[in-house]
Design a protein around this motif. Structure first.
Motif, mmCIF file in Angstrom:
data_model
loop_
_atom_site.group_PDB
_atom_site.id
_atom_site.type_symbol
_atom_site.label_atom_id
_atom_site.label_comp_id
_atom_site.label_asym_id
_atom_site.label_seq_id
_atom_site.Cartn_x
_atom_site.Cartn_y
_atom_site.Cartn_z
ATOM 1 N N ARG A 137 43.813 26.903 45.435
ATOM 2 C CA ARG A 137 42.982 27.115 44.243
ATOM 3 C C ARG A 137 43.749 27.983 43.264
ATOM 4 O O ARG A 137 44.389 28.965 43.659
ATOM 5 C CB ARG A 137 41.670 27.813 44.618
ATOM 6 C CG ARG A 137 40.731 26.959 45.427
ATOM 7 C CD ARG A 137 39.523 27.769 45.849
ATOM 8 N NE ARG A 137 38.725 28.157 44.682
ATOM 9 C CZ ARG A 137 37.495 27.695 44.439
ATOM 10 N NH1 ARG A 137 36.932 26.864 45.284
ATOM 11 N NH2 ARG A 137 36.852 28.079 43.370
ATOM 12 N N ALA A 138 43.644 27.646 41.992
ATOM 13 C CA ALA A 138 44.375 28.425 40.988
ATOM 14 C C ALA A 138 43.843 29.852 40.920
ATOM 15 O O ALA A 138 44.565 30.779 40.582
ATOM 16 C CB ALA A 138 44.251 27.752 39.629
ATOM 17 N N ASP A 139 42.572 30.030 41.298
ATOM 18 C CA ASP A 139 42.001 31.379 41.225
ATOM 19 C C ASP A 139 42.236 32.167 42.496
ATOM 20 O O ASP A 139 41.673 33.235 42.689
ATOM 21 C CB ASP A 139 40.511 31.306 40.890
ATOM 22 C CG ASP A 139 39.747 30.454 41.893
ATOM 23 O OD1 ASP A 139 40.354 30.065 42.919
ATOM 24 O OD2 ASP A 139 38.556 30.185 41.655
ATOM 25 N N SER A 140 43.041 31.622 43.413
ATOM 26 C CA SER A 140 43.298 32.375 44.645
ATOM 27 C C SER A 140 44.501 33.289 44.432
ATOM 28 O O SER A 140 45.200 33.210 43.424
ATOM 29 C CB SER A 140 43.570 31.415 45.798
ATOM 30 O OG SER A 140 44.854 30.848 45.631
ATOM 31 N N ASP A 141 44.715 34.155 45.403
ATOM 32 C CA ASP A 141 45.823 35.097 45.260
ATOM 33 C C ASP A 141 47.135 34.513 45.779
ATOM 34 O O ASP A 141 48.100 35.238 45.967
ATOM 35 C CB ASP A 141 45.480 36.400 45.996
ATOM 36 C CG ASP A 141 45.163 36.147 47.457
ATOM 37 O OD1 ASP A 141 45.137 34.961 47.865
ATOM 38 O OD2 ASP A 141 44.932 37.124 48.183
ATOM 39 N N ILE A 142 47.137 33.213 46.029
ATOM 40 C CA ILE A 142 48.364 32.597 46.530
ATOM 41 C C ILE A 142 49.185 32.103 45.344
ATOM 42 O O ILE A 142 48.885 31.072 44.745
ATOM 43 C CB ILE A 142 48.027 31.447 47.504
ATOM 44 C CG1 ILE A 142 47.167 31.997 48.632
ATOM 45 C CG2 ILE A 142 49.303 30.822 48.049
ATOM 46 C CD1 ILE A 142 46.504 30.945 49.454
ATOM 47 N N GLU A 143 50.180 32.872 45.001
ATOM 48 C CA GLU A 143 50.997 32.557 43.829
ATOM 49 C C GLU A 143 52.166 31.660 44.203
ATOM 50 O O GLU A 143 52.636 30.855 43.409
ATOM 51 C CB GLU A 143 51.539 33.844 43.193
ATOM 52 C CG GLU A 143 50.462 34.854 42.811
ATOM 53 C CD GLU A 143 49.704 34.460 41.559
ATOM 54 O OE1 GLU A 143 50.207 33.578 40.816
ATOM 55 O OE2 GLU A 143 48.605 35.002 41.327
ATOM 56 N N SER A 144 52.672 31.868 45.415
ATOM 57 C CA SER A 144 53.789 31.036 45.868
ATOM 58 C C SER A 144 53.580 30.775 47.352
ATOM 59 O O SER A 144 52.663 31.328 47.961
ATOM 60 C CB SER A 144 55.106 31.770 45.659
ATOM 61 O OG SER A 144 55.223 32.794 46.631
ATOM 62 N N MET A 145 54.430 29.953 47.907
ATOM 63 C CA MET A 145 54.235 29.606 49.305
ATOM 64 C C MET A 145 54.419 30.796 50.233
ATOM 65 O O MET A 145 53.929 30.793 51.351
ATOM 66 C CB MET A 145 55.163 28.464 49.693
ATOM 67 C CG MET A 145 54.747 27.169 49.010
ATOM 68 S SD MET A 145 55.131 25.674 49.929
ATOM 69 C CE MET A 145 54.174 25.787 51.387
ATOM 70 N N GLU A 146 55.126 31.801 49.769
ATOM 71 C CA GLU A 146 55.296 33.009 50.597
ATOM 72 C C GLU A 146 53.949 33.640 50.923
ATOM 73 O O GLU A 146 53.750 34.235 51.981
ATOM 74 C CB GLU A 146 56.141 34.054 49.862
ATOM 75 C CG GLU A 146 57.588 33.678 49.730
ATOM 76 C CD GLU A 146 58.225 34.403 48.552
ATOM 77 O OE1 GLU A 146 58.015 35.624 48.443
ATOM 78 O OE2 GLU A 146 58.903 33.734 47.752
ATOM 79 N N ASP A 147 52.997 33.480 49.997
ATOM 80 C CA ASP A 147 51.707 34.131 50.185
ATOM 81 C C ASP A 147 50.835 33.432 51.212
ATOM 82 O O ASP A 147 49.714 33.864 51.490
ATOM 83 C CB ASP A 147 50.954 34.177 48.847
ATOM 84 C CG ASP A 147 51.745 34.923 47.782
ATOM 85 O OD1 ASP A 147 52.470 35.857 48.174
ATOM 86 O OD2 ASP A 147 51.647 34.554 46.609
ATOM 87 N N LEU A 148 51.338 32.327 51.744
ATOM 88 C CA LEU A 148 50.499 31.586 52.701
ATOM 89 C C LEU A 148 50.451 32.244 54.075
ATOM 90 O O LEU A 148 49.647 31.871 54.914
ATOM 91 C CB LEU A 148 51.010 30.151 52.847
ATOM 92 C CG LEU A 148 50.608 29.208 51.703
ATOM 93 C CD1 LEU A 148 51.297 27.872 51.855
ATOM 94 C CD2 LEU A 148 49.101 29.026 51.700
ATOM 95 N N ALA A 149 51.309 33.213 54.297
ATOM 96 C CA ALA A 149 51.316 33.886 55.599
ATOM 97 C C ALA A 149 49.932 34.431 55.903
ATOM 98 O O ALA A 149 49.305 35.070 55.066
ATOM 99 C CB ALA A 149 52.352 35.011 55.588
ATOM 100 N N GLY A 150 49.445 34.108 57.088
ATOM 101 C CA GLY A 150 48.135 34.607 57.489
ATOM 102 C C GLY A 150 46.975 33.795 56.955
ATOM 103 O O GLY A 150 45.819 34.149 57.172
ATOM 104 N N LYS A 151 47.254 32.697 56.255
ATOM 105 C CA LYS A 151 46.163 31.893 55.690
ATOM 106 C C LYS A 151 45.911 30.648 56.558
ATOM 107 O O LYS A 151 46.705 30.307 57.443
ATOM 108 C CB LYS A 151 46.547 31.441 54.268
ATOM 109 C CG LYS A 151 46.926 32.576 53.344
ATOM 110 C CD LYS A 151 45.711 33.388 52.923
ATOM 111 C CE LYS A 151 46.108 34.342 51.802
ATOM 112 N NZ LYS A 151 45.134 35.407 51.605
#
Ligand SMILES: Nc1ncnc2c1ncn2[C@@H]1O[C@H](COP(=O)(O)OP(=O)(O)OP(=O)(O)O)[C@@H](O)[C@H]1O
Ligand SMILES: Nc1ncnc2c1ncn2[C@@H]1O[C@H](COP(=O)(O)OP(=O)(O)OP(=O)(O)O)[C@@H](O)[C@H]1O
Ligand SMILES: [Mg+2]
Ligand SMILES: [Mg+2]
Lengths: 255, 253, 316, 255, 253
Positions: free
Chosen positions: C113-127
């Protein structure tokens, strides 16, 4: 043990199916990605044992929980329907409708509501079991011989006690029939739930294996599922027989 | 327990448009025993069902008044023509069905049920399933169940039909003893039994049927079978039954 | 009996030598008809197949894993499948071969989602990440994650079957993978949720053909001619669509009233640039590279030669 | 008409469900892609009427064919099991196993063998119906009161006539219970069949619409399916009652 | 039809380890009527079941020889203590159950069934469901079904217990007429009935039980009830039954 003895023909049946299957595969030369031979399934079973048991454990919990909840709520509904005349007019059609809805159609929606955890799968298994149990139990409760109902009336039974002490025991054979059927349907409910969305369980494993073209692994999972379904059937059968010591089938069920 | 008399009037019953009886009335004095006789199919069982307020599929009506003006429901025991034992309850629990349907049987009630079973000669069968009983044994369990209720009004539909002559005499004694002071309506096909046990005999006959009285011997119930009255009256009663036309077998009118 | 049928191969193979007669082809799509299948629908509708002497029957399955099996078993002539899957299937011994390309770039994206805090694939850790078809998708995702320094064990994979968009907008999962850039983004927009896409070929995965035509290798030679004509018809249809996008949309939605939805319309225009302009042409290097990639990741047992994976019908 | 009268509470039930549903949607503000409001479903219904009826026609044929074949073969199996002692040992466990297999797992294989035409769907619907019918009928056939069996023996009945003239009529109430349930399961069978591979039918339409997130269209298709399932239930009920003029439920089924 | 006699020996029966009887033997002469009396629960019904080769759950054995050395199966009619009417067959079809279970009833058989129904007084009920019948009517249908079979050996378990005294006498005449020349074994609780209908009376008594003979009046069956022999012997028979100890009610040994 009588339980073992009762399971014996089932095992025999499984073995004969396996034999037939192997022959079929060998004779027709059907490719392994359509129907793997039992031998290759056994191999897959052996080499993925841990994986299989892990997922099986989860599915078993879902199935058993679904079966228990489904049976109890189905029985409860049937009792309520038999007890309260008013309910029948409205609840019965609703029940019917709920049964006519292909659950899988609602499964994606259910998943969206309940998430992809175990709850959703238990709910699916429950729903699948619920209606057949409610329906057979209710049918059974309606067949009480008039004489017993008369007796209850003159003995001053209230509706509740009449239901629980006369109609319910009288319906037990019909009820047993419904429960047995439910037991063999329970695994399907859980698996559908897993198919619609999950990260664990035999259904998940089957789907995953299928996508990876590991058809032998998929069949190994299926084998566990079927074995469990059959075991559940016989367990339910044994429990219901235990509940009805006075009752005897005119033709032995599995003997 | 005070005795409870009752009377019925305007009793009418029809099955598929044909009147079995219409405008029957009878009074059952408190504490009296009434023998009800009649040809097979004359409507005796149906009359009992109506008194017990049990469902009947077709047109029926009945006005029932009790001597204390309160409804009969809950103060009545009914023993059906079939034994109606519940297969899932042991013999003793079948006797205890009444208390079980009204609550939970107490130890004292269990004791009394045991005694009753003993009195009908079945104490050794107490813990068996009904399916292991012979026809006469089943009937005796049903009798014990009815006697257990200790109700002021007792309706019994051929309660001794399946037991042998000797047991029957014993059960007569037992019933007479335990149901002393109760208002009893007893359907029977045995004229001798009616003469032995009743204060009054009613005969249901004709089509549509009516009730007629038959005089009974004096003396204490149960009367001895070899009493001269009883012997003489038996022939009279049989003759009387003979003269009543067959109620069915003649088609609808 | 049924198995005998499977073994006997396509029914039409017998009268193959009679080229003047129309040849019937059973073609199975990968999934329900959608704008990605536009060239087929248009070729059918505008009579391109007919003109090439083909009588084509298009069938859609509910389960994308079924068409390759049916082709391998000879039940149908041709199917639309995915290049990554083809490598695995050939490795498993299925007699399949790519005979054409429908969509010549990856469509696969990882979507949040564009409104999520996932800006790049690095942020997927723990998701948690939802996917619909197991196997390749997991491999591709893991590659993307590792490329971004995330350990695959650090994400929770959830098979959400085909409810990718609902699972994401319903926030039952944090991301979905295996979504199609031409379709799921439009779908999200339709529900008023903006999406953010991570493109697979930009995250360390070798590029590949998303949608390809596969056929049975064992009967390929007998049907080569029909397949060639089929590709020619598809090529003509593709060209026509690119030339007449609006008219194409009208024709497309007319083929089945159920197709006429805003999402499909959006997807239609998103998809047009991605069709292979020369469906028959083969970029052998792509297949070779992807095969090496899968071998490296341990997904296949051995490297198959290119000739086992794909043929170029345009080469004699 | 008594059929209409019997359907009336069902209609009432449907209406009340619809009302509840609309309220739920309005109150909770659940998004349309999860649960469309009945109004939007009605709209979808209206605007896709032709499409819906076309697909419905196909599914109805599949359902009715599946129900008939399933009931007949289920009853046949139950009779065979009751008739031949030898069969019971081997056939019963196989039956059980066949029931425990989630059919959808086998659907791809069935499709391979049967193609993706109507046959495969009818086979799926048949399979789904087959086991519950076979199981309840067999359970029913085993409960014949001993007295009647004794009577048949002394009257010189052979096994076949005993089965058909004593055990079968005695099992009719149990059988009716099973058939009713099967009737409401039949639509599910057909739909699963369609899901696995087809380009026609309500099940196809539903999956298709679901994949396109046209959830309102999906629900419109579902509505037809459910209505048909309920109608089938009541039809079966009426037929079974017609078959048992001597039998009365102690508590009226739907009255 | 030639009459068929049979005899049994070494008859033994135990339920849960307790012997009801052991080593019973009896001969039933061709064409003779035997009345079987005994206390309730003495094993009369079970003995009939054993002769009819019907399943019995516990230990039992019996050697049965017929006068023509061929098996009894198929040449025997059995009327159970319960009426066992099939609820899904109309009354007439219940009478026709035998032919229906062996094939398809012919019009002639239907005619005969109608006649039989008429003779038991139920011709107007022919097209009704059994559930609409009274107890006595049901029993009469069961009797008609048994008589229909026209078997050389007939076992009847309290066939007249549910009908009134007058109907009973009529049925006696009917049975005596239709079963003339048949070998009949009749369980009854009515000593008078036994005396009226039997060539020979057997009493099952004691525990384990044995069979003892009781002399019957001479003359043609059915005997008149007011025959002096019958009256006198009734008291003797009752006394004899009295002297036999109660078979159950004393627990296991
Ligand atoms: N299945 C059974 N299990 C255990 N005991 C049984 C079973 N069937 C019968 N009995 C016992 O066997 C005895 C004889 O039964 P049977 O029915 O033969 O008696 P009977 O002489 O016909 O009695 P009645 O005159 O009351 O009909 C009874 O005491 C009964 O309890
Ligand atoms: N449900 C019913 N439908 C139609 N007729 C019925 C029904 N129940 C009873 N009857 C008829 O009513 C009449 C009286 O029945 P009832 O059982 O009261 O007779 P009864 O006097 O008790 O006879 P018996 O001495 O044979 O028990 C019978 O002719 C019977 O056929
Ligand atoms: Mg009566
Ligand atoms: Mg007996």
């Amino acid at each position: 043990m009588s339980v073992l003895k009762r399971l014996w023909p089932a095992l025999l049946g499984i073995l004969s199916i396996l034999g037939l299957w192997q022959v079929l595969v060998v004779v027709t030369g059907v490719p392994g990605y359509v129907l793997p031979s039992p031998l290759s399934v056994m191999q897959a079973f052996a080499s993925h044992q841990q994986l299989l048991w892990h997922h099986a454990g989860i599915t078993v919990i879902e199935i058993v929980a679904g079966l228990l909840i489904g049976c109890i709520s189905g029985l409860g509904t049937a009792l309520a329907l038999a007890r309260f005349h008013g309910l029948r007019r409205t609840l019965l059609p609703i029940l019917l409708i709920s049964q006519a809805v292909p659950l899988f159609a609602l499964a994606p929606i259910l998943m969206l509501w309940l998430g992809y955890g175990m709850t959703a799968k238990i709910v699916m298994a429950t729903l699948i079991i619920y209606f057949p149990v409610a329906s057979t139990c209710y049918d059974g409760l309606r067949q009480t011989p008039q004489g017993w109902l008369d007796l209850a009336q003159t003995l001053g039974a209230d509706r509740r006690r009449r239901l629980l002490r006369i109609q319910l025991p009288a319906a037990l054979p019909a009820l047993a029939s419904g429960m047995r059927m439910a037991a063999s349907a329970a695994p399907i409910g859980a698996v559908i739930g897993e198919w619609v969305g999950s990260s664990q369980g035999l259904g998940y494993l089957m789907l995953d294996a299928n996508a990876r073209m590991q058809v032998d692994l998929m069949f190994a999972a299926l084998l566990i599922l079927v074995t469990f379904g059959v075991a559940l059937y016989f367990t339910t059968d044994a429990v219901m027989r235990r509940l009805m010591p006075w009752h005897e089938d005119r033709i032995g069920a599995t003997s | 327990m005070t005795s409870l008399g009752f009377s019925l009037s305007h009793a009418r019953l029809a099955f598929s448009g044909q009147w079995l009886f219409d405008g029957l009335s009878a009074t059952f004095a408190a504490g009296s025993w009434t023998g009800l006789l009649g040809r097979s199919g004359s409507g005796k069982s149906s009359l009992l069902r109506m008194i017990a307020d049990l469902p009947i599929p077709d047109t029926h009506a009945l006005t029932l008044t009790t001597s204390d003006q309160r409804p009969l429901a809950g103060r009545l025991a009914w023993m059906a023509q079939q034994d109606q034992l519940l297969p899932w309850r042991k013999v003793i629990d079948n006797v205890l069905l009444g208390p079980a349907l009204r609550g939970r049987p107490t130890a004292a009630q269990r004791q009394r049920a045991m005694t009753l079973l003993d009195e009908v000669g079945l104490s050794d069968k107490a813990e068996q399933w009904p399916k292991t009983l012979s026809g006469g044994q089943r009937q005796r369990v049903a009798l014990a169940r009815t006697l257990f209720e200790d109700a002021p009004v007792v309706l019994m539909d051929e309660p001794f039909s399946a037991v042998d002559a000797i047991t029957r005499l014993e059960l007569h004694e037992l019933a007479a003893r335990l149901l002393a002071g109760r208002t009893v309506l007893l359907v029977t096909h045995d004229p001798l039994e009616a003469l032995r046990l009743s204060d009054r005999i009613l005969i249901l006959s004709d089509q549509p049927a009516s009730l007629s009285d038959f005089e009974v011997p004096g003396g204490q119930r149960p009367r001895a079978l070899d009493a001269p009255d009883v012997q003489r009256m038996q022939s009279q009663l049989v003759a009387r039954l003979h003269s009543a036309p067959h109620t069915n077998n003649e088609g609808s009118t | 009996l049924a198995l005998v049928l499977i073994a006997s191969g396509p029914a039409w193979a017998a009268d193959d030598d009679d080229t003047t007669q129309t040849t019937s082809l059973k073609v199975m799509l990968d999934w329900y008809t959608n704008p990605s299948h536009a060239p087929l629908v248009i070729a059918q509708q505008r009579g391109f197949f007919e003109r090439h002497g083909l009588d084509v029957e298009l069938i859609s399955p509910a389960d994308p894993s079924v068409p390759p099996k049916l082709v391998a078993a000879g039940k149908i002539d041709m199917a639309i499948s995915y290049q990554p899957q083809l490598h695995l299937q050939v490795d498993q011994g299925l007699p399949l071969v790519r005979v054409g390309t429908l969509i010549a770039t990856p469509l696969n994206i990882t979507l949040v989602r564009a409104d999520s805090d996932i800006e790049s694939m690095e942020d997927l850790a723990g998701k948690s990440i939802g996917y619909s078809v197991g196997g390749v998708e997991e491999v591709l995702l893991n590659t993307m994650l590792e490329h971004n320094g995330v350990a695959p064990e650090d994400v929770e994979m959830v098979n959400v079957n085909f409810a990718l968009t609902p699972a994401l907008i319903g926030e039952k999962v944090d991301a979905v993978t295996g979504a199609f850039r031409n379709f799921e983004l439009a779908q999200m927009a339709q529900e008023g949720v903006k999406g953010r896409a991570f493109y697979i070929e930009e995250e360390g995965v070798p590029t590949y053909d998303e949608l390809i035509f596969i056929a049975n290798r064992d009967t390929l030679d007998a049907n080569r001619d029909a397949y060639t004509r089929f590709m020619a018809a598809v090529e003509e249809a593709t060209a026509w669509i690119i030339n007449h996008p609006d008219e194409g949309w009208k024709a497309f939605k007319a083929s089945d009233p159920a197709l006429d939805t805003p999402v499909n319309k959006k997807a239609w225009y998103n998809t047009i640039p991605r069709f292979a302009l020369r469906p028959a042409a083969l970029d052998g290097h792509r297949y070779d590279a992807f095969e090496s990639f899968l071998l490296e990741r341990g997904q296949i047992k051995a490297k198959s030669p290119l000739s086992r994976l794909a043929v170029d019908l345009s080469q004699p």
